[in-house]
Write an enzyme that holds these catalytic residues in place. Structure first.
Site, short mmCIF file in Angstrom:
data_model
loop_
_atom_site.label_atom_id
_atom_site.label_comp_id
_atom_site.label_asym_id
_atom_site.label_seq_id
_atom_site.Cartn_x
_atom_site.Cartn_y
_atom_site.Cartn_z
N ASP A 1 -2.23 -2.00 10.05
CA ASP A 1 -2.46 -2.07 8.39
C ASP A 1 -2.90 -3.43 7.85
O ASP A 1 -3.17 -3.42 6.66
CB ASP A 1 -0.97 -1.83 7.57
N LYS B 1 0.94 -1.05 0.10
CA LYS B 1 0.00 0.08 -0.08
C LYS B 1 0.88 1.15 -0.07
O LYS B 1 2.06 1.25 0.40
CB LYS B 1 -0.81 0.00 1.24
O1 C5P Z 1 0.43 -1.53 14.37
P1 C5P Z 1 1.60 -1.69 13.82
O2 C5P Z 1 2.32 -2.96 14.67
O3 C5P Z 1 1.83 -1.77 12.58
O4 C5P Z 1 2.51 -0.43 14.48
C1 C5P Z 1 3.91 -0.36 14.80
C2 C5P Z 1 4.35 0.97 15.66
O5 C5P Z 1 3.82 1.88 14.75
C3 C5P Z 1 3.29 0.97 16.89
O6 C5P Z 1 4.07 0.03 17.93
C4 C5P Z 1 3.36 2.29 17.14
O7 C5P Z 1 4.72 2.47 17.76
C5 C5P Z 1 3.37 2.82 15.53
N1 C5P Z 1 1.94 3.29 15.36
C6 C5P Z 1 1.45 4.37 15.98
N2 C5P Z 1 0.15 4.95 15.41
C7 C5P Z 1 -0.59 4.12 14.67
C8 C5P Z 1 0.04 2.97 14.23
C9 C5P Z 1 1.20 2.65 14.45
O8 C5P Z 1 2.13 5.01 16.71
N3 C5P Z 1 -1.72 4.58 14.23
#
Ligand code: C5P
Length: 356
Positions: free
Chosen positions: A149, A19
């Protein structure tokens, strides 16, 4: 009566797209550490492929782009997807061991949600292999627990993401959009980019604090001169978290996307994480400038970066951009892609687990 076992030959292959974020508006950090977002996800034709087959014990094999950077143990999102789905449908983990083969074309830690694509592909593949029959909505719930995501990688297309990115609404989009994607020499940790974004904002807020003018009713000079600052301050005050307004969807971008005209879409692409990604990898500034110079209609860092996405006029222009960017030596490699494309879906003849 013959005993009920599953065919050792059963295998399912699913591919899932990368994406880019056409808009990524990042709000304040939430108590759980995530940031509230409004984003416009757009799935593009760069796919990872995942094959799952029954095995005596869990294992992961990775080949292709950046294969050596992909963990092959429990930290791999595909492994976690197997565990999460088995748990959600009440399957015994010891009967759920799989060999997971991941063929990567999406670079790792690139801001293209490659790990999320692998997790989404694994969910769809296991749902098929095990005949669990979960609906897209049920799968999306499991997906949200794996990463922000992952739900989008299931549905694909173009969609507005809210919450931490997992609350999706399909977006009405006309036409096809053609991209040149410039891959960097190194990856960026998503968490680190968000943390850097927070630090940059905190530093700006401090610089903008009208401490010597407190009580005078005047705003600080930097804020006063920034376009839209008054509006941002009003929205920020309403959230009780001065300095970081709640994110808002760009209506202009949505209107442009409905027109199907990349010339209108290009200037409206935006990413609140871009400054943070560029501050961590200053070379990205050169890549973005080169793309603009070569006639890209829009040039942005994709998600948390470091991949840069350049919007082209059409497929031929995307090819020209790819050649020019490669020649300029501003990135490790360039791929062409178009969007929107569908989310995770089975490919080729599937051999379902059969009851013998
Ligand atoms: O959800 P995911 O594991 O992909 O997110 C990785 C990191 O990115 C999270 O631990 C956080 O630090 C950051 N993040 C965030 N806010 C979001 C998505 C991700 O702060 N909406």
């Amino acid at each position: 009566m013959s005993s009920v076992t599953e065919s050792a030959e059963a295998a399912v292959t699913v591919r899932a797209p990368a994406k880019v974020n056409l808009q990524l508006a990042v709000g304040p950090a939430r108590p759980d550490g995530y940031h509230s977002l409004v984003t416009v996800f757009h799935a593009v034709s760069l796919f990872d492929e995942v094959t799952v087959r029954q095995a005596e014990r869990m294992s992961i094999r990775v080949s292709g782009e950046d294969a050596s950077a992909v963990p092959v143990g429990k930290t791999n999102l595909a492994w976690q997807a197997v565990t999460a789905l088995a748990t959600a449908v009440g399957r015994k983990l010891r009967d759920s061991a799989l060999l997971i083969e991941i063929r990567k074309r999406i670079p790792v830690a690139a801001g293209l949600a490659g790990g999320s694509a692998d997790a989404a592909a694994t969910l769809v593949a296991c749902n098929e292999l095990w005949g669990t029959g979960l609906s897209q909505r049920d799968l999306a719930q499991v997906a949200a627990g794996l990463g922000s995501d992952v739900p989008f990688a299931l549905v694909g297309g173009t969609a507005v993401g809210r919450g931490r990115g997992e609350e999706l609404t399909p977006a009405l989009v006309a036409g096809n959009y053609h991209w040149a994607l410039a891959f960097a020499n190194t990856g960026l940790s998503t968490a680190r980019v968000y943390a850097t974004c927070d630090r940059i904002r905190a530093a700006r807020a401090q610089a903008d604090t009208p401490d010597t003018e407190a009580g005078t009713g005047r705003t600080g000079p930097a804020l006063a001169t920034r376009a839209g600052a008054a509006d941002a301050v009003r929205r920020a005050a309403a959230t009780g978290r001065p300095g970081v307004p709640e994110p808002e969807l760009s209506r202009e971008l949505m209107t442009a996307l409905r027109s199907g005209d990349p010339v209108k879409v290009g200037p409206l692409l935006s990413n609140d994480l871009q400054a943070a990604a560029v501050s961590l990898l200053p070379g990205l500034r050169r890549a973005l400038a080169a793309g603009r110079e070569f006639g890209a209609l829009g040039a942005i860092v994709s998600g948390s970066g470091p991949t840069c996405a350049f919007l082209a006029k059409d497929a031929a222009h995307a090819g020209d951009l790819a050649v020019a960017l490669t020649g300029a030596g501003v990135c490790r490699a360039v791929a062409r892609a178009s969007g929107p494309v569908p989310g995770a879906a089975a490919v080729g003849p599937q051999r379902r687990a059969r009851k013998l």
